[in-house]
Design a protein around this motif. Structure first.
Motif, PDB file in Angstrom:
ATOM      1  N   UNK A 173       0.726  -0.647  -0.102  1.00  0.00           N
ATOM      2  CA  UNK A 173       0.002  -0.041   0.221  1.00  0.00           C
ATOM      3  C   UNK A 173       1.056   1.091  -0.238  1.00  0.00           C
ATOM      4  N   UNK A 174       0.282   1.892  -1.363  1.00  0.00           N
ATOM      5  CA  UNK A 174       1.185   3.486  -0.312  1.00  0.00           C
ATOM      6  C   UNK A 174       0.274   5.074  -0.904  1.00  0.00           C
ATOM      7  N   UNK A 175       1.370   5.748  -0.840  1.00  0.00           N
ATOM      8  CA  UNK A 175       0.118   6.759  -0.229  1.00  0.00           C
ATOM      9  C   UNK A 175      -0.144   7.274  -1.656  1.00  0.00           C
ATOM     10  N   UNK A 176      -1.354   7.980  -1.784  1.00  0.00           N
ATOM     11  CA  UNK A 176      -2.680   8.309  -1.077  1.00  0.00           C
ATOM     12  C   UNK A 176      -3.669   7.285  -0.882  1.00  0.00           C
ATOM     13  N   UNK A 177      -4.043   6.368   0.458  1.00  0.00           N
ATOM     14  CA  UNK A 177      -4.701   5.821   0.061  1.00  0.00           C
ATOM     15  C   UNK A 177      -5.351   5.827   1.117  1.00  0.00           C
TER      16      UNK A 177
END
Length: 248
Positions: A173-177
């Motif tokens: 998972x990476x930003x943005x989320x």
């Protein structure tokens, strides 16, 4: 006076004349009134290479190639999903049997990243912990209202205590989320503990990115020992284990 559309058509005609393409105009056409009328008639004739259908425009210049019609839209093998990412995530988790009343939204911030440029694995335990406490609040409200919620959160009387937990990491998972986390109890023959299954769903990826199983023990905080919470509690727990929803 010709409109911009007609000027574009004239430019198109010049392209065709340069390339010696056949057209429906008489060879003796000149700048006489009758020749101009013949050219205008050719613009209106669908079979003529000079024809420009209503709503279309000619080339931008005499050297511009004629525009091609838009290709027909392709039929994707994946149907379009209606609704916002949050709505889709919520519908997905509820359909999988996770409690609708305690779904927890966890925003991802830049500081959650590590040097591998994705959310560090240790953060998932905190995310699941927050979601677990929201689920506990929903359970406490069903068991005894707001007062029972406050007592269970404060470790007063009978509440839960974490025995063990694990996390299965499915996708980075990476930003943005934003992650939507759902909880579902799984009961067994034990009267003193149960498993709380959690799933983490990514709005950005529209997919499950992690899941977890936590073993929770019913604990009497006043007497500092594990306990049986009673038949009423187990009736609610078994119903929630069956359909995922915490309710009377």
């Amino acid at each position: 006076m010709f409109t911009s559309k007609r000027l574009g058509a004239l430019a198109y005609a010049r392209v065709l004349l340069r390339s010696r393409q056949p057209c429906s105009l008489p060879q003796q056409a000149s700048l006489s009134g009758s020749s101009i009328k013949s050219l205008q008639d050719a613009f209106r004739d669908p079979s003529s290479p000079f024809h420009i259908a209503p709503g279309q425009t000619g080339p931008e210049s005499p050297d511009s190639p004629p525009s091609l019609p838009d290709p027909a839209p392709s039929q994707s093998s994946h149907p379009t999903v209606a609704g916002s990412p949050a709505e889709n995530a919520r519908a997905k988790l509820i359909s999988m049997g996770y409690d609708a009343g305690s779904l927890w939204e966890q925003g991802i911030v830049w500081g959650h990243h590590d040097s591998f440029r994705h959310v560090n694995n240790a953060h998932y335990l905190r995310f699941i912990e927050s979601a677990r406490m929201v689920w506990l609040m929903a359970l406490g409200k069903v068991l005894g209202g707001e007062e029972r919620v406050k007592a269970m959160l404060a470790g007063q009387g009978v509440s839960i205590i974490l025995k063990s937990t694990n996390v299965n990491f499915r996708r980075p998972v990476t930003f943005p989320d934003t992650l939507l986390i759902g909880q579902r109890p799984i009961t067994s023959s034990s009267r003193t503990q149960f498993t709380l299954n959690a799933v983490l769903y990514s709005y950005a990826q529209q997919a499950i990115v992690a899941d977890s199983d936590s073993v929770l023990v019913w604990y009497d905080y006043d007497n500092l020992r594990k306990c049986d919470p009673g038949d009423d509690t187990w009736r609610i727990m078994k119903a929630a284990s069956h359909d995922g929803q915490v309710e009377m």
